[in-house]
Design an enzyme around this catalytic site. Sequence first.
Site, PDB file in Angstrom:
ATOM      1  N   VAL A  13       0.815  -1.225   0.000  1.00 51.79           N
ATOM      2  CA  VAL A  13       0.000   0.000   0.000  1.00 51.79           C
ATOM      3  C   VAL A  13       0.853   1.282   0.000  1.00 51.79           C
ATOM      4  CG1 VAL A  13      -0.295   0.188   2.526  1.00 51.79           C
ATOM      5  CG2 VAL A  13      -2.165   0.867   0.994  1.00 51.79           C
ATOM      6  N   ALA A  14       2.154   1.152   0.315  1.00 47.92           N
ATOM      7  CA  ALA A  14       3.006   2.351   0.290  1.00 47.92           C
ATOM      8  C   ALA A  14       3.715   2.505  -1.059  1.00 47.92           C
ATOM      9  CB  ALA A  14       4.055   2.267   1.413  1.00 47.92           C
ATOM     10  N   ARG A  58      -8.097   8.368   6.848  1.00 50.60           N
ATOM     11  CA  ARG A  58      -9.285   7.597   6.474  1.00 50.60           C
ATOM     12  C   ARG A  58      -9.657   6.596   7.562  1.00 50.60           C
ATOM     13  NH1 ARG A  58      -9.524  11.146   3.490  1.00 50.60           N
ATOM     14  NH2 ARG A  58     -10.124  11.189   1.295  1.00 50.60           N
ATOM     15  N   GLY A 102      -1.662  -7.705 -10.048  1.00 52.56           N
ATOM     16  CA  GLY A 102      -1.174  -6.879 -11.166  1.00 52.56           C
ATOM     17  C   GLY A 102       0.324  -6.957 -11.333  1.00 52.56           C
ATOM     18  N   MET A 129      -3.904  -3.599 -16.308  1.00 50.05           N
ATOM     19  CA  MET A 129      -5.315  -3.542 -15.905  1.00 50.05           C
ATOM     20  C   MET A 129      -6.059  -2.397 -16.591  1.00 50.05           C
ATOM     21  SD  MET A 129      -5.816  -5.702 -13.111  1.00 50.05           S
ATOM     22  CE  MET A 129      -4.700  -6.891 -12.403  1.00 50.05           C
ATOM     23  N   HIS A 160       9.022   2.974 -20.347  1.00 52.54           N
ATOM     24  CA  HIS A 160       8.572   3.110 -18.956  1.00 52.54           C
ATOM     25  C   HIS A 160       9.562   3.947 -18.163  1.00 52.54           C
ATOM     26  CE1 HIS A 160       5.813  -0.281 -19.760  1.00 52.54           C
ATOM     27  NE2 HIS A 160       5.123   0.192 -18.729  1.00 52.54           N
ATOM     28  N   LYS A 164      11.475   0.955 -13.275  1.00 48.46           N
ATOM     29  CA  LYS A 164      10.881  -0.351 -13.605  1.00 48.46           C
ATOM     30  C   LYS A 164      11.963  -1.433 -13.633  1.00 48.46           C
ATOM     31  CE  LYS A 164       7.668  -2.636 -16.717  1.00 48.46           C
ATOM     32  NZ  LYS A 164       6.891  -3.195 -15.593  1.00 48.46           N
TER      33      LYS A 164
HETATM   34  P1  NAD Z   1       6.722  -0.207  -6.052  1.00 39.34           P
HETATM   35  O1  NAD Z   1       8.101  -0.734  -5.830  1.00 39.34           O
HETATM   36  O2  NAD Z   1       6.501   1.263  -6.002  1.00 39.34           O
HETATM   37  O3  NAD Z   1       5.696  -0.881  -5.011  1.00 39.34           O
HETATM   38  C1  NAD Z   1       5.775  -2.211  -4.562  1.00 39.34           C
HETATM   39  C2  NAD Z   1       5.452  -2.178  -3.087  1.00 39.34           C
HETATM   40  O4  NAD Z   1       5.349  -3.515  -2.590  1.00 39.34           O
HETATM   41  C3  NAD Z   1       6.536  -1.473  -2.251  1.00 39.34           C
HETATM   42  O5  NAD Z   1       5.939  -0.425  -1.508  1.00 39.34           O
HETATM   43  C4  NAD Z   1       7.043  -2.582  -1.315  1.00 39.34           C
HETATM   44  O6  NAD Z   1       7.365  -2.082  -0.032  1.00 39.34           O
HETATM   45  C5  NAD Z   1       5.822  -3.486  -1.256  1.00 39.34           C
HETATM   46  N1  NAD Z   1       6.124  -4.836  -0.777  1.00 39.34           N
HETATM   47  C6  NAD Z   1       7.183  -5.625  -1.097  1.00 39.34           C
HETATM   48  N2  NAD Z   1       7.144  -6.763  -0.381  1.00 39.34           N
HETATM   49  C7  NAD Z   1       6.021  -6.704   0.402  1.00 39.34           C
HETATM   50  C8  NAD Z   1       5.437  -7.584   1.357  1.00 39.34           C
HETATM   51  N3  NAD Z   1       6.000  -8.763   1.652  1.00 39.34           N
HETATM   52  N4  NAD Z   1       4.290  -7.204   1.947  1.00 39.34           N
HETATM   53  C9  NAD Z   1       3.727  -6.006   1.664  1.00 39.34           C
HETATM   54  N5  NAD Z   1       4.251  -5.120   0.767  1.00 39.34           N
HETATM   55  C10 NAD Z   1       5.379  -5.470   0.150  1.00 39.34           C
HETATM   56  O7  NAD Z   1       6.277  -0.806  -7.466  1.00 39.34           O
HETATM   57  P2  NAD Z   1       5.044  -0.352  -8.402  1.00 39.34           P
HETATM   58  O8  NAD Z   1       5.506   0.618  -9.447  1.00 39.34           O
HETATM   59  O9  NAD Z   1       3.870  -0.003  -7.545  1.00 39.34           O
HETATM   60  O10 NAD Z   1       4.773  -1.725  -9.190  1.00 39.34           O
HETATM   61  C11 NAD Z   1       4.483  -2.922  -8.510  1.00 39.34           C
HETATM   62  C12 NAD Z   1       4.223  -4.037  -9.521  1.00 39.34           C
HETATM   63  O11 NAD Z   1       3.038  -3.749 -10.276  1.00 39.34           O
HETATM   64  C13 NAD Z   1       5.344  -4.222 -10.567  1.00 39.34           C
HETATM   65  O12 NAD Z   1       5.464  -5.587 -10.864  1.00 39.34           O
HETATM   66  C14 NAD Z   1       4.800  -3.475 -11.769  1.00 39.34           C
HETATM   67  O13 NAD Z   1       5.354  -3.905 -13.008  1.00 39.34           O
HETATM   68  C15 NAD Z   1       3.331  -3.822 -11.662  1.00 39.34           C
HETATM   69  N6  NAD Z   1       2.412  -2.931 -12.388  1.00 39.34           N
HETATM   70  C16 NAD Z   1       1.356  -3.549 -12.992  1.00 39.34           C
HETATM   71  C17 NAD Z   1       0.402  -2.782 -13.631  1.00 39.34           C
HETATM   72  C18 NAD Z   1      -0.814  -3.487 -14.200  1.00 39.34           C
HETATM   73  O14 NAD Z   1      -1.702  -2.811 -14.751  1.00 39.34           O
HETATM   74  N7  NAD Z   1      -0.930  -4.811 -14.052  1.00 39.34           N
HETATM   75  C19 NAD Z   1       0.522  -1.399 -13.674  1.00 39.34           C
HETATM   76  C20 NAD Z   1       1.610  -0.791 -13.039  1.00 39.34           C
HETATM   77  C21 NAD Z   1       2.553  -1.577 -12.376  1.00 39.34           C
END
Ligand code: NAD
Length: 273
Positions: A13-14, A58, A102, A129, A160, A164
């Site tokens: 969520v962060a 919230r 995702g 998505m 990107h 990434k």
């Molecule tokens: P990000 O690194 O900003 O966020 C990932 C988060 O997961 C981090 O805050 C991290 O602390 C957290 N995390 C890691 N291990 C965890 C655990 N054990 N428990 C809880 N939280 C944990 O990355 P992002 O840009 O948000 O992307 C995340 C993923 O989503 C990537 O694989 C990206 O390619 C994918 N993505 C998919 C779509 C889609 O439409 N499907 C769109 C954008 C990004």
Amino acid sequence: MPPIAPRIAIVGVAGRMGRTLVAAVEQDSNATLAGGVVEPGSSLAGADIGELAGLGRRGVVAADSLEAIVDDFDVLIDFTTPRVSLANLAFCSAHGKRIVIGTTGLNDEQLAELDGYRDRVPMVFAPNMSVGVNLTLKLLETAARALGDEGYDIEVIEAHHRHKVDSPSGTALKMGEVVAESLGRTLKEHGVFTREGQCGPRSDTEIGFATVRAGDIVGEHTVMFATEGERIEITHKASSRMTFAKGAVRAARWVAGQQVGRYDMQDVLGLKG
Ligand code: NAD
């Protein structure tokens, strides 16, 4: 009966997507923001997830494990890492929850592991998505059928942001797969992911991939069909992560009413068949 406004929890969520997902759930009157999870040991555990998302309080605080919120949610949305998403899938399966994943960058072994849950948990798994991208996949199918075996070279180009970690993007691979499947080809055999030095002319049937990583680009994909005398380009450009987040919330609402099974965004949007 599916819940009218499913209670949604967001893992990661962060993160970039996690924070956007909080805002997307908040904006959706048919979904309830029920929980958020940060990495175990994170200093953000206990923080209000609305505040993490820049929305103000919230009254929902970030937990540092799913166990801590197991009774609070119906559907989990997970945009984290392959390893974490698979662990959360196992958790949802064991606790009768539904899940929207995702996360991209799963290798073949991890994809097989995910697929092993198709008979155990209602899940939506999609590398992109966005509604627009999923419509684009449909357009690509049509274009590939009409052009692919008629002397048109096919190339997939994606761009990107600099953070990434996987390449090519899951969306670029999905676009390549859709094109390849429409033509009876496979990416394993026909995908070309690097060209360097004296690599010779392209073959007629290869599907080439090119990747850009720079700045804060949210996500851009072009599939090019080029032949002598003309070039067709089908392009999708995302300008905000909100498009992915809204799609994920739509998927969460949809999967709340589904039986056990592995679904993708084409199922959610009714684009199949
Ligand atoms: P990000 O690194 O900003 O966020 C990932 C988060 O997961 C981090 O805050 C991290 O602390 C957290 N995390 C890691 N291990 C965890 C655990 N054990 N428990 C809880 N939280 C944990 O990355 P992002 O840009 O948000 O992307 C995340 C993923 O989503 C990537 O694989 C990206 O390619 C994918 N993505 C998919 C779509 C889609 O439409 N499907 C769109 C954008 C990004």
